[in-house]
Write a protein that holds these residues in place. Structure first.
Motif, PDB file in Angstrom:
ATOM      1  N   ALA A   1      16.200  14.808   4.385  1.00 19.63           N
ATOM      2  CA  ALA A   1      16.085  14.849   2.923  1.00 19.63           C
ATOM      3  C   ALA A   1      14.674  14.517   2.472  1.00 19.63           C
ATOM      4  CB  ALA A   1      17.077  13.873   2.302  1.00 19.63           C
ATOM      5  N   ALA A   2      13.934  13.754   3.289  1.00 17.23           N
ATOM      6  CA  ALA A   2      12.561  13.390   2.954  1.00 17.23           C
ATOM      7  C   ALA A   2      11.560  14.435   3.422  1.00 17.23           C
ATOM      8  CB  ALA A   2      12.219  12.032   3.564  1.00 17.23           C
ATOM      9  N   GLY A   3      12.006  15.533   4.046  1.00 15.91           N
ATOM     10  CA  GLY A   3      11.119  16.633   4.388  1.00 15.91           C
ATOM     11  C   GLY A   3      10.810  16.793   5.856  1.00 15.91           C
ATOM     12  N   ALA A   4      11.426  16.007   6.732  1.00 14.67           N
ATOM     13  CA  ALA A   4      11.157  16.140   8.159  1.00 14.67           C
ATOM     14  C   ALA A   4      11.802  17.415   8.690  1.00 14.67           C
ATOM     15  CB  ALA A   4      11.700  14.935   8.909  1.00 14.67           C
ATOM     16  N   GLU A   5      11.033  18.184   9.474  1.00 13.82           N
ATOM     17  CA  GLU A   5      11.554  19.420  10.047  1.00 13.82           C
ATOM     18  C   GLU A   5      12.137  19.198  11.432  1.00 13.82           C
ATOM     19  OE1 GLU A   5       8.634  22.577   9.683  1.00 13.82           O
ATOM     20  OE2 GLU A   5       7.842  21.622   7.881  1.00 13.82           O
ATOM     21  N   ARG A   6      11.681  18.181  12.118  1.00 14.02           N
ATOM     22  CA  ARG A   6      12.309  17.781  13.371  1.00 14.02           C
ATOM     23  C   ARG A   6      12.123  16.282  13.541  1.00 14.02           C
ATOM     24  NH1 ARG A   6       8.674  19.943  18.462  1.00 14.02           N
ATOM     25  NH2 ARG A   6       6.616  19.892  17.478  1.00 14.02           N
ATOM     26  N   VAL A   7      12.937  15.708  14.413  1.00 10.43           N
ATOM     27  CA  VAL A   7      12.933  14.252  14.534  1.00 10.43           C
ATOM     28  C   VAL A   7      12.905  13.843  15.996  1.00 10.43           C
ATOM     29  CG1 VAL A   7      14.240  13.977  12.382  1.00 10.43           C
ATOM     30  CG2 VAL A   7      15.452  13.986  14.573  1.00 10.43           C
TER      31      VAL A   7
END
Length: 720
Positions: free
Chosen positions: A249-255
C-alpha cells in the motif's frame, strides 16, 4: 491466575506466525489512516554490472516477535555489508522499533549499543513500587475530575513514562531532521498500529517517529493504547504481524520479508492445554489476514528460526541480534547478489542537524486547553539560547517525561528558517483523582487504602499534592505529601511530607500471636531528592517527630535518609535518627543482585538491620514471611539486630509472572518477638509463584523453616 495466563498468552501470541506464510489483517483495504503511497527512494549508485533500466522499488519488511525481533538487527547488518539498502522499511511491533532505528540512520554497531542501554527492567516495572516512609499502592479504580471526569480502571499493567522517555531520546535527532515526514529519514519508513475499533491495521507515515514506535510496540494489557485522530491504536502485530500488505500500500513493488515467528508446535492428544490455547489464539489472531509472498513480483521470505531464543529475552538483545546475523547473512548475501540491485552511495549515518535558535514560547497542544504549560516549562528548565543540536534538549525532555504532569508528551521541533518552534502534543493527567486499593492476606487479613491526588490546573509550584488513609487489622494511618512534580521516577526535587499512624506490632511465641505492642507516631518533615548513578535515588529529610506511645514517649528532631534503586534488583538503604533523650537510631538495608540468562533469574541477596537506643516497636528490625525467612509469619522474628542471606532461582514469563525456589538463613538478636527461636541462625525454604496484575501482585508461597514451622502464604495487592 487466568488473567495472568491470558496476559502472557497474549504477549507470546504476537510472535507466533506460521513460518511459511506472512500475516496481516485486511491489509489491502483502505482505512482512514492509510497514508499516501510511497514516493521516495534511498540514494543509490549503480554497480559496474548493473543495467540502465530502473529497478523496482523494494521494501524491507520486518515482523513482530517481541524480544525475538532483535534478530532483525542482524539482517540490517548483512544488508549493509552487501551495500544493498532498501527504498522503504516497513515493520511492526519489535520489527517496527528495529526498522525505525535503521531508518533513523543507526548503524548495526549503534543498534547493539542501544539495545544494551535500554532499561528494560524499568520499562516493564509496575507503577507504584517506589515509595519512602509510606506506601501508596496503585488504586484498583479511580474517580477522576478535570481531564476527563468519571470512573477509570487501570488501562494496562505498565504506564508510559519510561518507554516514552527512552523512545523520545532515541529518535530526537531523526525526528528533528524528518520534520514530521518519514520519507525524509535516511531510509524512508512506515509502521502500523492496530485500530481496536475495527481490528484493521493503521498506517503511520508522519508525525513523531518516537510515538509511532510506541504505538506499534504497545502490547495490549501491558501498555495503554494511543489515540490518533479517531483511531485507538495498539500493537501492529495484532493485525499484520508481517506487514507485507502495508508495504505494498505504501508503493513497494517487491519485498524482502523477514519473519522471526516461532514455529507451530507439534500437536497430538497429549499436548498441554496451554499449548493448545496458544495455538488457537494465534489462529484467531491471524483470522482473515491476506498478506502473501508473491514470487511473481520477486518477493523473498527469510524465516529466522533462532533456536533457544524466547519472546521475553530482552536483556540478551545484542546476543539475539548476533544470532540473527549468523543465521541470516548467507541468505541475504545470496539474495543481494542475484537481485541486481544498485549499491548504496555512502555508509549509513544518523542525522544530527543544527537547528536555528528556539522561539521564545514553547507550544503545548492537547485535545482541549492545556492547563499545566507554565509548570511544565519550569520543569524543562533553561533551554539553549542560540543554534543547537536536538540532543542538547535531552536532559530537559527527560525531566518532563518523569515529572508526572502528563500521561504523554511528544515533542516536535519545527524549523521555521530563522527559528525553531518547540511544541509538545500532550495528554494531561486529571486534576483530581481518588481511588481505593485493597490488600488481602491469609496472614494479617484484609486492608484498604484510600488515596487522593490533586494536580493544580494552574499557578505556582507545588503541582502535586497527595493524601492517603490506610486501615489495616493492626492499625491505621494518614499520610500526605507536597511535591513540585512527581518524584517517583527519579527526578530531583524538594518535598514536604507528613504521617500519623497508630500501629500494633505483633508479638509471637511458638508461631502464635500472644499480644501486640502499640505505637502512636507523628512525623512532619521536609527534604530533597537527587538522582545518583546506576538509576539510584537519594532522599534526605529533616523535621519534627512525636512518639506518644509507648510511654514515656519521645519528641524532637527527626533526621531520615533513604537510597533506593529504580527497577531491577533491589538496592535499598534507609536510616533514621531521633535525636535527644529517649531517642534512637535505626539502619535497615536490602541488597540484591539480578543475574539473568534468558528467562532464568538468579537473585542472591542480603538483609541487615540494627537499632540502637530506646526504639519503639514500629522501628524494630526483623525477619519472617516470603522473600525474608520462609515458613515464619510476616516479621514474626523481631529484635534490635537482624541479618539474613538468601538465594532465589526463578523462571520468568514476560517479566510479569514468575515461579521461584528460594533458600534463606537468618538470625535476630535481642528479640522482642519470636524469642523462642533462640539466637542461632534459622534456615528457610520457599517455593512459590507471583504474577503482577494491574491491581497489584498476586503471590503464593509454601515455606518451611528449620524451626519446625510450615506455612502456605497467599496475598493479593500491595502491602502498605
Amino acid at each position: 491466575m487466568m488473567k495472568a495466563i491470558s496476559s502472557v498468552a497474549l504477549a507470546v501470541a504476537v510472535g507466533l506466525t506460521s513460518p511459511g506464510a506472512a500475516s496481516g489483517a485486511n491489509a489491502l483495504l483502505a482505512t482512514p489512516g492509510t497514508a499516501a503511497a510511497f514516493a521516495g527512494s534511498a540514494r543509490v549508485v549503480a554497480d559496474s554490472g548493473a543495467t540502465a533500466a530502473p529497478s523496482p522499488r523494494w521494501a524491507l519488511v520486518l515482523s513482530g516477535g517481541i524480544a525475538r525481533g532483535f534478530a532483525h538487527g542482524g539482517i540490517v547488518q548483512a544488508l549493509e555489508e552487501e551495500g544493498v539498502r532498501p527504498d522503504l522499511v516497513v515493520g511492526c511491533s519489535m520489527g517496527g522499533l528495529v526498522g525505525a532505528l535503521y531508518a533513523a540512520g543507526y548503524s548495526p554497531d549503534s543498534m547493539r549499543s542501544v539495545f544494551r542501554r535500554i532499561p528494560w527492567d524499568l520499562i516493564f516495572s509496575v507503577p507504584g513500587g517506589y515509595q519512602w516512609r509510606s506506601v501508596w499502592p496503585r488504586p484498583w479504580f479511580e474517580l477522576v475530575a478535570g481531564g476527563g471526569n468519571g470512573l477509570r480502571v487501570p488501562a494496562s499493567l505498565m504506564d508510559n513514562t519510561v518507554i516514552n522517555e527512552v523512545l523520545i531520546e532515541l529518535f530526537l535527532n531523526a525526528d528533528a531532521a524528518a520534520q514530521g515526514d518519514f520519507d525524509r529519514l535516511p531510509v524512508p519508513f512506515r509502521t502500523i498500529g492496530t485500530d481496536v475499533r475495527t481490528g484493521r491495521w493503521f498506517m503511520l507515515d508522519r508525525g513523531s517517529l518516537a510515538r509511532a514506535c510506541r504505538i506499534t510496540s504497545g502490547l495490549p494489557l501491558m501498555f495503554p493504547p494511543v489515540a490518533v485522530g479517531d483511531a485507538l491504536l495498539v500493537d501492529g502485530g495484532m493485525s499484520s504481524n508481517l506487514p507485507i500488505g502495508p508495504a505494498r500500500a505504501a508503493g513497494a513493488e517487491r519485498v524482502l520479508a523477514v519473519d522471526v515467528a516461532l514455529p507451530y508446535p507439534k500437536l497430538d492428544e497429549s499436548t498441554s492445554g496451554i499449548t493448545v490455547f496458544l495455538q488457537l489464539w494465534d489462529i484467531l489472531n491471524k483470522r482473515g489476514q491476506s498478506d502473501t509472498i508473491s514470487t511473481a513480483a520477486g518477493d523473498t521470505l527469510i524465516w529466522l528460526r533462532i533456536p533457544n531464543v524466547g519472546t521475553s529475552d530482552f536483556t540478551d538483545a545484542a546476543r539475539i541480534m548476533e544470532q540473527g546475523y549468523e543465521e541470516g547473512v548467507a541468505p541475504v548475501r545470496s539474495w543481494a547478489r542475484r537481485s541486481g540491485l544498485p549499491r548504496a552511495a555512502a555508509p549509513l549515518a544518523a542525522p544530527a542537524p543544527l537547528m536555528p535558535p528556539l522561539a521564545h514560547e514553547v507550544e503545548w497542544i492537547g485535545r482541549s486547553t492545556v492547563h499545566r504549560g507554565a509548570i511544565a516549562q519550569a520543569v524543562l528548565g533553561r533551554l539553549p539560547r542560540g543554534p543547537f543540536h536536538p540532543m542538547d534538549l535531552a536532559p530537559s525532555f527527560r525531566r518532563l517525561a518523569r515529572s508526572g504532569l502528563f500521561e504523554s508528551a511528544w515533542p516536535t521541533l519545527t524549523d521555521r528558517g530563522d527559528s525553531t518552534v518547540l511544541s509538545f502534543e500532550v495528554r494531561e493527567r486529571p486534576a483530581l483523582s481518588i481511588g481505593p486499593a485493597f490488600t488481602v492476606s491469609n496472614d494479617d487479613g484484609a486492608s484498604v487504602h484510600l488515596g487522593a491526588t490533586f494536580r493544580p490546573l494552574s499557578g505556582p509550584l507545588p503541582s502535586l499534592a497527595k493524601i492517603g488513609w490506610g486501615l489495616r487489622p493492626l492499625g491505621w494511618s494518614v499520610h500526605a505529601s507536597l511535591e513540585p512534580y512527581a518524584l517517583e521516577h527519579g527526578n530531583p526535587g524538594w518535598f514536604v511530607r507528613g504521617d500519623y499512624h497508630e500501629m500494633r506490632t505483633r508479638v509471637f511465641e511458638s508461631g502464635e500471636e500472644v499480644h501486640t505492642l502499640r505505637t502512636n507516631r507523628l512525623e512532619v518533615f521536609g527534604g530533597g531528592q537527587l538522582g545518583l548513578a546506576a538509576r539510584q535515588v537519594l532522599e534526605l529529610g529533616a523535621g519534627y517527630g512525636d512518639i506518644a506511645r509507648p510511654e514515656p514517649g519521645w519528641q524532637g528532631l527527626l533526621l531520615a535518609f533513604r537510597t533506593q534503586s529504580l527497577g531491577g534488583a533491589e538496592r535499598t538503604v534507609e536510616a533514621e535518627w531521633a535525636a535527644g533523650n529517649g531517642g534512637y537510631a535505626r539502619v535497615n538495608a536490602v541488597l540484591e543482585l539480578d543475574l539473568r540468562y534468558r528467562a532464568l533469574v538468579l537473585t542472591p541477596g542480603g538483609r541487615f538491620g540494627v537499632v540502637d537506643g530506646d526504639a519503639p516497636p514500629d522501628a524494630l528490625v526483623g525477619l519472617g514471611g516470603p522473600h525474608s525467612l520462609s515458613g515464619l509469619r510476616h516479621e514474626e522474628w523481631l529484635g534490635r539486630r537482624a541479618v539474613a542471606f538468601s538465594l532465589e532461582f526463578a523462571i520468568e514469563a514476560e517479566r510479569q509472572a514468575r515461579v521461584y525456589i528460594a533458600a534463606q538463613s537468618g538470625r535476630v538478636q535481642e528479640a522482642v518477638s519470636g524469642a523462642d527461636l533462640g539466637v542461632d541462625a534459622v534456615g528457610g525454604f520457599g517455593l512459590g509463584a507471583a504474577v503482577d496484575l494491574p491491581i497489584g501482585p498476586l503471590q503464593i508461597e509454601w515455606g518451611a523453616s528449620t524451626a519446625g514451622r510450615q506455612r502456605l502464604d497467599l496475598m493479593l495487592g500491595t502491602r502498605f
